[in-house]
Design a protein around this motif. Structure first.
Motif, PDB file in Angstrom:
ATOM      1  N   GLN A   7       0.809  -1.228   0.000  1.00  0.00           N
ATOM      2  CA  GLN A   7       0.000   0.000   0.000  1.00  0.00           C
ATOM      3  C   GLN A   7       0.843   1.280   0.000  1.00  0.00           C
ATOM      4  O   GLN A   7       0.615   2.145  -0.851  1.00  0.00           O
ATOM      5  CB  GLN A   7      -0.986  -0.008   1.168  1.00  0.00           C
ATOM      6  CG  GLN A   7      -2.148  -0.925   0.920  1.00  0.00           C
ATOM      7  CD  GLN A   7      -3.173  -0.915   2.040  1.00  0.00           C
ATOM      8  OE1 GLN A   7      -2.914  -0.449   3.143  1.00  0.00           O
ATOM      9  NE2 GLN A   7      -4.347  -1.450   1.751  1.00  0.00           N
ATOM     10  N   PRO A   8       1.830   1.436   0.912  1.00  0.00           N
ATOM     11  CA  PRO A   8       2.616   2.683   0.869  1.00  0.00           C
ATOM     12  C   PRO A   8       3.438   2.834  -0.412  1.00  0.00           C
ATOM     13  O   PRO A   8       3.711   3.948  -0.856  1.00  0.00           O
ATOM     14  CB  PRO A   8       3.508   2.601   2.102  1.00  0.00           C
ATOM     15  CG  PRO A   8       3.419   1.212   2.604  1.00  0.00           C
ATOM     16  CD  PRO A   8       2.176   0.598   2.043  1.00  0.00           C
ATOM     17  N   VAL A  14       2.049   7.068  -6.856  1.00  0.00           N
ATOM     18  CA  VAL A  14       1.047   8.079  -7.231  1.00  0.00           C
ATOM     19  C   VAL A  14       1.573   9.486  -6.927  1.00  0.00           C
ATOM     20  O   VAL A  14       1.339  10.420  -7.693  1.00  0.00           O
ATOM     21  CB  VAL A  14      -0.300   7.800  -6.514  1.00  0.00           C
ATOM     22  CG1 VAL A  14      -1.259   8.968  -6.666  1.00  0.00           C
ATOM     23  CG2 VAL A  14      -0.929   6.523  -7.065  1.00  0.00           C
ATOM     24  N   ALA A  15       2.319   9.621  -5.836  1.00  0.00           N
ATOM     25  CA  ALA A  15       2.811  10.944  -5.409  1.00  0.00           C
ATOM     26  C   ALA A  15       4.085  11.386  -6.123  1.00  0.00           C
ATOM     27  O   ALA A  15       4.497  12.537  -5.986  1.00  0.00           O
ATOM     28  CB  ALA A  15       3.048  10.929  -3.899  1.00  0.00           C
ATOM     29  N   THR A  16       4.708  10.501  -6.901  1.00  0.00           N
ATOM     30  CA  THR A  16       5.970  10.839  -7.573  1.00  0.00           C
ATOM     31  C   THR A  16       5.727  11.907  -8.629  1.00  0.00           C
ATOM     32  O   THR A  16       5.031  11.668  -9.616  1.00  0.00           O
ATOM     33  CB  THR A  16       6.596   9.583  -8.224  1.00  0.00           C
ATOM     34  OG1 THR A  16       6.766   8.590  -7.217  1.00  0.00           O
ATOM     35  CG2 THR A  16       7.936   9.908  -8.855  1.00  0.00           C
ATOM     36  N   GLU A 141      -9.169  -2.226  -4.596  1.00  0.00           N
ATOM     37  CA  GLU A 141     -10.004  -1.039  -4.368  1.00  0.00           C
ATOM     38  C   GLU A 141      -9.142   0.097  -3.824  1.00  0.00           C
ATOM     39  O   GLU A 141      -9.283   1.257  -4.234  1.00  0.00           O
ATOM     40  CB  GLU A 141     -11.146  -1.358  -3.403  1.00  0.00           C
ATOM     41  CG  GLU A 141     -12.215  -2.243  -4.026  1.00  0.00           C
ATOM     42  CD  GLU A 141     -13.177  -2.833  -3.003  1.00  0.00           C
ATOM     43  OE1 GLU A 141     -12.974  -2.659  -1.775  1.00  0.00           O
ATOM     44  OE2 GLU A 141     -14.146  -3.501  -3.436  1.00  0.00           O
ATOM     45  N   PHE A 142      -8.232  -0.227  -2.902  1.00  0.00           N
ATOM     46  CA  PHE A 142      -7.289   0.776  -2.393  1.00  0.00           C
ATOM     47  C   PHE A 142      -6.432   1.338  -3.528  1.00  0.00           C
ATOM     48  O   PHE A 142      -6.260   2.558  -3.652  1.00  0.00           O
ATOM     49  CB  PHE A 142      -6.386   0.161  -1.303  1.00  0.00           C
ATOM     50  CG  PHE A 142      -5.212   1.026  -0.959  1.00  0.00           C
ATOM     51  CD1 PHE A 142      -5.359   2.079  -0.062  1.00  0.00           C
ATOM     52  CD2 PHE A 142      -3.980   0.826  -1.564  1.00  0.00           C
ATOM     53  CE1 PHE A 142      -4.276   2.903   0.228  1.00  0.00           C
ATOM     54  CE2 PHE A 142      -2.902   1.645  -1.286  1.00  0.00           C
ATOM     55  CZ  PHE A 142      -3.049   2.689  -0.380  1.00  0.00           C
ATOM     56  N   VAL A 143      -5.899   0.442  -4.359  1.00  0.00           N
ATOM     57  CA  VAL A 143      -5.066   0.868  -5.497  1.00  0.00           C
ATOM     58  C   VAL A 143      -5.852   1.848  -6.369  1.00  0.00           C
ATOM     59  O   VAL A 143      -5.350   2.924  -6.721  1.00  0.00           O
ATOM     60  CB  VAL A 143      -4.587  -0.359  -6.322  1.00  0.00           C
ATOM     61  CG1 VAL A 143      -3.968   0.085  -7.645  1.00  0.00           C
ATOM     62  CG2 VAL A 143      -3.602  -1.189  -5.518  1.00  0.00           C
TER      63      VAL A 143
END
Length: 151
Positions: A7-8, A14-16, A141-143
């Motif tokens: 998850q992290p 995504v944040a890159t 779903e998290f992804v």
């Protein structure tokens, strides 16, 4: 690597900042393919609601001829219409299945929502019969919740 450990890593991709959206999606496909033993093909399809078709996006795995899928056709097309997760323990038992490869035994497709609209989905094929659990569904779903931030 388990789903909690992944998850992290998904969030970090995504944040890159320097990566484009497609590069981030490709990196997520690579991460999942390399770290979840029963994920043998990982890819995204995106919806064109005007033509009612899905279009292949970034993916990792064997090449596929299925670059455009009509809504309602196959597992992905059914998810485009149902807006619900679809877990197929044995693709041979599915009437409305689009065969990609004889090595594919099972499939999971989870829709990707942005502002309540199903814009696409993550599609995972496995060479194993019935490997997908509720944990796979919650993780995917998290992804997709993370990926939705890119749109």
């Amino acid at each position: 690597m388990n789903f909690q450990e992944l998850q992290p890593k998904v969030t970090a991709i995504v944040a890159t900042t320097p990566l484009s959206r497609d590069e981030k999606l490709q990196a997520i496909c690579q991460l999942l393919n390399e770290n979840v033993a029963h994920y043998n093909w990982v890819g995204f399809y995106f919806a064109n609601h005007e033509s009612k078709t899905l279009h292949l996006g970034p993916y990792v795995g064997a090449p596929t001829d299925h670059t455009v899928i009509p809504f309602g056709k196959g597992i992905c097309g059914q998810v485009a219409e149902s807006n619900s997760n679809f877990v197929v323990p044995d693709v041979a038992a599915q009437d409305n299945y689009i065969a990609c490869s004889f090595t594919v035994k099972s499939e999971i497709v989870v829709p990707l929502f942005v502002n309540g609209i199903n814009i696409g989905q993550i599609d995972i094929d496995s060479h194993v019969l019935d490997p997908f659990t509720v944990e796979d569904e919650r993780f995917l779903e998290f992804v997709n919740t993370e990926i939705a931030k890119l749109f």
